[in-house]
Enzyme design. Sequence first.
Site, PDB file in Angstrom:
ATOM      1  CE  LYS A  12      -2.428   2.785   3.409  1.00  0.00           C
ATOM      2  NZ  LYS A  12      -1.318   3.498   4.071  1.00  0.00           N
ATOM      3  CG  ASN A  13       2.251   2.922   3.524  1.00  0.00           C
ATOM      4  OD1 ASN A  13       1.119   3.325   3.250  1.00  0.00           O
ATOM      5  ND2 ASN A  13       2.633   2.701   4.776  1.00  0.00           N
ATOM      6  NE  ARG A  25       0.701  12.187   6.656  1.00  0.00           N
ATOM      7  CZ  ARG A  25       0.764  13.443   7.077  1.00  0.00           C
ATOM      8  NH1 ARG A  25      -0.307  14.170   7.199  1.00  0.00           N
ATOM      9  NH2 ARG A  25       1.925  13.960   7.415  1.00  0.00           N
ATOM     10  CB  CYS A  41      -4.496   7.096  10.065  1.00  0.00           C
ATOM     11  SG  CYS A  41      -5.112   5.660   9.185  1.00  0.00           S
ATOM     12  NE  ARG A  62       0.437  10.715   9.775  1.00  0.00           N
ATOM     13  CZ  ARG A  62      -0.031   9.779   8.949  1.00  0.00           C
ATOM     14  NH1 ARG A  62      -1.309   9.546   8.869  1.00  0.00           N
ATOM     15  NH2 ARG A  62       0.788   9.073   8.187  1.00  0.00           N
ATOM     16  N   PRO A  63       2.879  16.800  10.951  1.00  0.00           N
ATOM     17  CG  PRO A  63       4.787  17.678  11.976  1.00  0.00           C
ATOM     18  CD  PRO A  63       3.733  16.635  12.144  1.00  0.00           C
ATOM     19  CB  ILE A  64       3.749  18.159   5.415  1.00  0.00           C
ATOM     20  CG1 ILE A  64       2.885  19.408   5.218  1.00  0.00           C
ATOM     21  CG2 ILE A  64       2.877  16.928   5.503  1.00  0.00           C
ATOM     22  CD1 ILE A  64       2.242  19.451   3.826  1.00  0.00           C
ATOM     23  CG  ASP A 103       2.636   1.679   9.608  1.00  0.00           C
ATOM     24  OD1 ASP A 103       2.305   2.670  10.273  1.00  0.00           O
ATOM     25  OD2 ASP A 103       3.113   1.763   8.460  1.00  0.00           O
ATOM     26  NE  ARG A 130      -7.125   5.678   4.095  1.00  0.00           N
ATOM     27  CZ  ARG A 130      -6.209   5.987   5.004  1.00  0.00           C
ATOM     28  NH1 ARG A 130      -6.562   6.183   6.255  1.00  0.00           N
ATOM     29  NH2 ARG A 130      -4.942   6.116   4.684  1.00  0.00           N
TER      30      ARG A 130
HETATM   31  N1  EPU Z   1       7.352  14.351  10.796  1.00  0.00           N
HETATM   32  C1  EPU Z   1       7.611  15.661  11.145  1.00  0.00           C
HETATM   33  N2  EPU Z   1       7.667  16.599  10.143  1.00  0.00           N
HETATM   34  C2  EPU Z   1       7.463  16.283   8.852  1.00  0.00           C
HETATM   35  C3  EPU Z   1       7.199  14.937   8.491  1.00  0.00           C
HETATM   36  C4  EPU Z   1       7.151  13.993   9.500  1.00  0.00           C
HETATM   37  O1  EPU Z   1       7.778  15.985  12.316  1.00  0.00           O
HETATM   38  O2  EPU Z   1       7.525  17.180   8.013  1.00  0.00           O
HETATM   39  C5  EPU Z   1       7.301  13.333  11.844  1.00  0.00           C
HETATM   40  C6  EPU Z   1       5.908  12.702  11.960  1.00  0.00           C
HETATM   41  O3  EPU Z   1       5.046  13.476  12.753  1.00  0.00           O
HETATM   42  C7  EPU Z   1       6.244  11.362  12.589  1.00  0.00           C
HETATM   43  C8  EPU Z   1       7.611  11.023  11.967  1.00  0.00           C
HETATM   44  O4  EPU Z   1       8.132  12.255  11.487  1.00  0.00           O
HETATM   45  O5  EPU Z   1       6.391  11.508  13.955  1.00  0.00           O
HETATM   46  C9  EPU Z   1       7.562  10.032  10.815  1.00  0.00           C
HETATM   47  O6  EPU Z   1       6.629  10.497   9.835  1.00  0.00           O
HETATM   48  P1  EPU Z   1       6.780  10.145   8.297  1.00  0.00           P
HETATM   49  O7  EPU Z   1       6.809  11.413   7.529  1.00  0.00           O
HETATM   50  O8  EPU Z   1       7.890   9.173   8.105  1.00  0.00           O
HETATM   51  O9  EPU Z   1       5.394   9.418   8.035  1.00  0.00           O
HETATM   52  P2  EPU Z   1       4.466   9.536   6.776  1.00  0.00           P
HETATM   53  O10 EPU Z   1       5.283   9.616   5.549  1.00  0.00           O
HETATM   54  O11 EPU Z   1       3.418  10.557   7.010  1.00  0.00           O
HETATM   55  C10 EPU Z   1       4.402   6.968   6.347  1.00  0.00           C
HETATM   56  C11 EPU Z   1       3.341   5.933   6.185  1.00  0.00           C
HETATM   57  C12 EPU Z   1       2.702   5.629   7.531  1.00  0.00           C
HETATM   58  C13 EPU Z   1       3.782   5.189   8.516  1.00  0.00           C
HETATM   59  C14 EPU Z   1       4.882   6.259   8.601  1.00  0.00           C
HETATM   60  C15 EPU Z   1       6.045   5.850   9.476  1.00  0.00           C
HETATM   61  C16 EPU Z   1       2.516   6.356   3.952  1.00  0.00           C
HETATM   62  C17 EPU Z   1       1.429   6.870   3.093  1.00  0.00           C
HETATM   63  N3  EPU Z   1       2.327   6.442   5.267  1.00  0.00           N
HETATM   64  O12 EPU Z   1       3.746   8.136   6.840  1.00  0.00           O
HETATM   65  O13 EPU Z   1       1.818   4.556   7.305  1.00  0.00           O
HETATM   66  O14 EPU Z   1       3.213   5.021   9.780  1.00  0.00           O
HETATM   67  O15 EPU Z   1       5.394   6.515   7.277  1.00  0.00           O
HETATM   68  O16 EPU Z   1       6.609   4.660   9.023  1.00  0.00           O
HETATM   69  O17 EPU Z   1       3.519   5.855   3.471  1.00  0.00           O
HETATM   70  C18 EPU Z   1      -0.055   3.189   7.720  1.00  0.00           C
HETATM   71  O18 EPU Z   1       0.267   2.548   6.700  1.00  0.00           O
HETATM   72  O19 EPU Z   1      -0.929   2.807   8.543  1.00  0.00           O
HETATM   73  C19 EPU Z   1       0.626   4.453   7.978  1.00  0.00           C
HETATM   74  C20 EPU Z   1       0.164   5.356   8.820  1.00  0.00           C
END
Ligand code: EPU
Length: 419
Positions: free
Chosen positions: A23-24, A93, A117, A122-124, A305, A397
Amino acid sequence: MEKVIKIEGGHRLQGEVKVSGSKNATVALIPAAVLANGPVTISGVPGIADVDSLCAILRILNVEVTEKEDHLIIDPTSMKNTDLTADVVTKLRASYYFMGALLGKYGYVRIRMPGGCYLGPRPITLHIKGFEALGASVEYEKGCYTIQADHLKGAKIFLDIPSVGATVNIMMAAVYAKGRTVIENAAKEPEIIDVATLLNKMGANIRGAGTNVITIEGVSELQGCFHEIIPDRIEAGTYVIMGAACADSLLIKNVIPKHIEALTSKLQETGANLEIGIDSILVTKSEGIHGVNITTKPYPGFATDLQQPMTTYLTQAAGISEVLDTVYPERFKHCHELQRMGADIEISMGKSLIKGPSALYGDKVTATDLRCGAALVIAGLLAEGVTEIHDVYHIDRGYDNIDGKLEAMGGVIWRDTVD
Ligand code: EPU
């Protein structure tokens, strides 16, 4: 009227299950495909609602999408860079991957805030930091990002946290940028390697994916190609945990065992019987399992996860287990639902303490997020009586044909509508 999943517990599982495409990885590969100037065929696409949402976004962009069994042919030849303000953008997301892809291709993107979720904040900010380093300006107004650049220029970007999303988004924004981009402290998840592999097949020049330094040399042209998605390590892990919790014998096929080594070694530490093959894992009944401590970490550490489904398993283990989530310290809503079913869990900031073994009982529970849903499905299989899971759209999802796969293993699961 609401659609729910019902599970009658107490039936031991047996047989085999084939893991679907990741999925991811898929949710990043689909937006990445629009960077090409010809058709991209992706095979092994899982049948999940997030893919439907991304295809709806592609159609808004006038990208031709053909679905053939588990293949998706994405042809961006007649694409138009339309503003992505439709509600579908907020359903998941991963719609944020259109930021990197459209910025990379057109130097402009306007897009709603992504959804997905709720796992705590979950900042970007790191995605934005990357786009700005490449020369883009970013504005956020009325729930919409506008990101634009006359020319993107390669840069050195250090990620404060190895964010999966930021790493992929910066990689996509940088493929056409002039010169060299270096992402330091990049995320190392297998899904990142999969996206880099697709982009390289299209003609990009990306090195180092899977390590913490990724180098992208900008190119001027990307073409269509064929790509097969890697197996879903989180779905695989979910079925391995399920097998260890309630199967007499379960063969999980289409797995890359290395991708879930942190999980399998923890399960073995609890006393679970696992036979790890080249591309499969056989789980057989074990005679008594005991608690362990888990700390989630970025890959190759224990995946956040899988923390949630693992918690259900640990309710059956003798002794005390501590689960610490360092990636998402607020990802513990599943524990409240498990408590409702009889689990003995204490929750404090960033961690849970699970005392086992506890008998679980069927009840009405809510899948507050995708992996909470997986945790509740496993709990339902273990529980006495019938478990009714609400908000099942979260499960749909991310888990391909979960009902069919469970039925084939001897699970008793069905969908119902309730008031
Ligand atoms: N973070 C920041 N700032 C940012 C981006 C991230 O502080 O700009 C923090 C997040 O708040 C978190 C950590 O960094 O504490 C890791 O976040 P990451 O950006 O790696 O997560 P993501 O890309 O939003 C993906 C997966 C998630 C999985 C996480 C961690 C996708 C679409 N989602 O999320 O998958 O939990 O990596 O491995 O790839 C799931 O599949 O259930 C799921 C939530």
